[in-house]
Scaffold this active site. Structure first.
Site, short mmCIF file in Angstrom:
data_model
loop_
_atom_site.label_atom_id
_atom_site.label_comp_id
_atom_site.label_asym_id
_atom_site.label_seq_id
_atom_site.Cartn_x
_atom_site.Cartn_y
_atom_site.Cartn_z
N GLU A 48 17.49 35.72 77.08
CA GLU A 48 17.02 34.66 77.99
C GLU A 48 18.21 33.91 78.59
O GLU A 48 18.20 33.56 79.78
CB GLU A 48 16.10 33.69 77.25
CG GLU A 48 15.51 32.62 78.14
CD GLU A 48 14.44 31.80 77.43
OE1 GLU A 48 13.26 32.15 77.52
OE2 GLU A 48 14.82 30.80 76.77
N PHE A 91 6.92 44.99 74.27
CA PHE A 91 7.47 45.41 72.98
C PHE A 91 6.63 44.83 71.86
O PHE A 91 6.35 43.63 71.83
CB PHE A 91 8.93 44.95 72.84
CG PHE A 91 9.85 45.75 73.72
CD1 PHE A 91 9.81 45.63 75.10
CD2 PHE A 91 10.76 46.64 73.15
CE1 PHE A 91 10.63 46.40 75.91
CE2 PHE A 91 11.60 47.40 73.95
CZ PHE A 91 11.53 47.29 75.33
N ASP A 98 3.46 38.43 72.58
CA ASP A 98 2.77 37.35 71.85
C ASP A 98 2.05 36.42 72.83
O ASP A 98 2.13 35.20 72.70
CB ASP A 98 3.77 36.57 70.98
CG ASP A 98 4.90 35.96 71.79
OD1 ASP A 98 5.23 36.50 72.87
OD2 ASP A 98 5.45 34.94 71.35
N1 UDP Z 1 9.47 41.13 69.35
C1 UDP Z 1 8.86 42.10 68.55
N2 UDP Z 1 9.00 42.01 67.21
C2 UDP Z 1 9.70 41.01 66.60
C3 UDP Z 1 10.30 40.04 67.42
C4 UDP Z 1 10.17 40.12 68.79
O1 UDP Z 1 8.20 42.99 69.06
O2 UDP Z 1 9.77 41.00 65.35
C5 UDP Z 1 9.33 41.25 70.82
C6 UDP Z 1 7.93 40.83 71.29
O3 UDP Z 1 7.59 41.52 72.47
C7 UDP Z 1 8.14 39.37 71.56
C8 UDP Z 1 9.53 39.37 72.21
O4 UDP Z 1 10.25 40.36 71.46
O5 UDP Z 1 7.11 38.84 72.39
C9 UDP Z 1 10.29 38.04 72.17
O6 UDP Z 1 10.24 37.42 70.91
P1 UDP Z 1 9.39 36.10 70.66
O7 UDP Z 1 8.09 36.22 71.34
O8 UDP Z 1 9.33 35.85 69.18
O9 UDP Z 1 10.27 35.01 71.35
P2 UDP Z 1 9.75 33.57 71.84
O10 UDP Z 1 8.72 33.82 72.89
O11 UDP Z 1 9.16 32.89 70.64
O12 UDP Z 1 10.98 32.91 72.35
MN MN Z 2 7.21 35.21 73.09
#
Ligand code: UDP
Ligand code: MN
Length: 333
Positions: A282, A100, A192
């Site tokens: 999660e 995503f 990310d």
């Molecule tokens: N995501 C996105 N846009 C956003 C926030 C989240 O596409 O504005 C998707 C993206 O794939 C991201 C995932 O949701 O990798 C999970 O969010 P994030 O990576 O911020 O969570 P973390 O890994 O920091 O817990």
């Molecule tokens: Mn992430």
């Protein structure tokens, strides 16, 4: 006299003959057959330490490589990639992957896809599904034959918690509507992040989860599970095996179907009560995997974090989250 000598001589001859027969029938089968001598085994100095079985992988003794329910925990050095690849090449499998990239997270997509092409199931049929609200921004990445990418356009969502959680519903729909009878396995990955090393057939299993890099060496009392009993992601004190990542999970289509169906339903039930689990999906994944044990657990090599110093047990980093400024990239705080 002559007759006496002949009789005695014949008697002695018969005695030794019987002795010889006794030796060959009783003594020989008792001899321990040496497998090294027989060529069935490597000599001791050429065997992997502690594992005298022929063909055994060397293994690791510095990390946990088996769960209490006998699921492998995959670390570098615990598997033979050549053997595994040949097993799955013969089956001609297809692996689907979802990612995503919504809002400002689109900026991570290029590196994610480029490094995925280099490291994720190279030589296999791979179908990547990119979910984004900006389809024209999806970068063109050259893909090897047998690999393809499909862009799915989704509406812009203004809360990162909703983006993160909507993944479950959309993956569920993808499996039901498009992937049945076509893909064998599916992995759901955070955008990310980048690949730095092989992620391949060693990761395949019915239900596969990744140990969270921040919690694989701490006591379960420190796991950030959802602790409110009103939530469907609730974990009581003392519950839980590991703390798993929400950013990478997968397995057989039907298993991931069951996981995404249960987690999205439970997430929706919580929302109706006005609650959101501590770490959104999660938390629900962790609850699900406590009840439904994963058949394979991937070590934190499969989702490290760039900001974390490398630990000695990490002989390779395969996939790792980039350092990001949450305040700058998320649509809300
Ligand atoms: N995501 C996105 N846009 C956003 C926030 C989240 O596409 O504005 C998707 C993206 O794939 C991201 C995932 O949701 O990798 C999970 O969010 P994030 O990576 O911020 O969570 P973390 O890994 O920091 O817990
Ligand atoms: Mn992430």
């Amino acid at each position: 006299m002559n007759l006496f000598i002949i009789k005695t001589g014949a008697g002695i001859l018969l005695f030794f003959l019987l002795l010889g027969l006794l030796y060959s029938s009783v003594w020989q089968p008792c001899r321990v057959i040496d497998p090294v001598e027989q060529g069935q085994m490597l000599p001791a100095d050429r065997q992997p330490p502690g594992l005298p079985m022929p063909g055994a992988a060397p293994g690791r003794s510095d990390v946990q490589t088996l769960t209490p329910w006998l699921a492998p925990v995959v670390w570098e050095g615990t598997f033979d990639p050549v053997v595994l690849d040949s097993i799955y090449q013969a089956k001609n499998i297809t692996i689907a992957a979802t990612v995503f990239a919504q809002g400002k997270y689109i900026r991570f997509l290029k590196k994610f896809l480029e490094t995925m092409e280099q490291h994720f199931f190279t030589g296999f049929n791979v179908h990547v599904f990119v979910y984004t609200d900006q389809p024209i921004e999806v970068p063109q990445v050259k893909m090897a034959s047998g690999r393809q990418l499909t862009v799915k356009t989704v509406p812009t969502v203004n809360r990162w918690q909703d983006i993160s959680a909507s993944r479950m519903v959309l993956v569920l729909a993808l499996i039901e509507d498009e992937l049945h009878d076509y893909a064998d396995f599916i992995f759901c990955l955070d955008v990310d992040s980048q690949f730095h090393g092989r992620w391949g057939t060693e990761s395949l299993g019915d239900l596969v989860s990744v140990l969270h890099p921040g919690y694989y060496k701490v006591d379960r009392s420190a796991f950030p599970y959802e602790r409110r009993p009103i939530s469907k992601a609730y974990m009581a004190p003392g519950d839980g095996d590991f703390y798993y990542c929400g950013g990478a999970f997968g397995g057989l289509l039907q298993e991931v179907h069951r996981l995404t169906k249960t987690c999205s339903t439970n997430f929706g039930d919580d929302a109706k009560k006005g609650i959101e689990a501590a770490w959104q999906e999660e938390s629900h994944i962790n609850r699900y995997l406590w009840i439904n044990k994963p058949s394979k657990v991937l070590s934190p090599e499969y989702l490290w974090q760039d900001f974390k110093p490398r630990e000695p047990e990490l002989h390779i980093i395969r996939f790792s989250g980039v350092v990001k400024n949450y305040a700058e990239i998320r649509p809300n705080v």
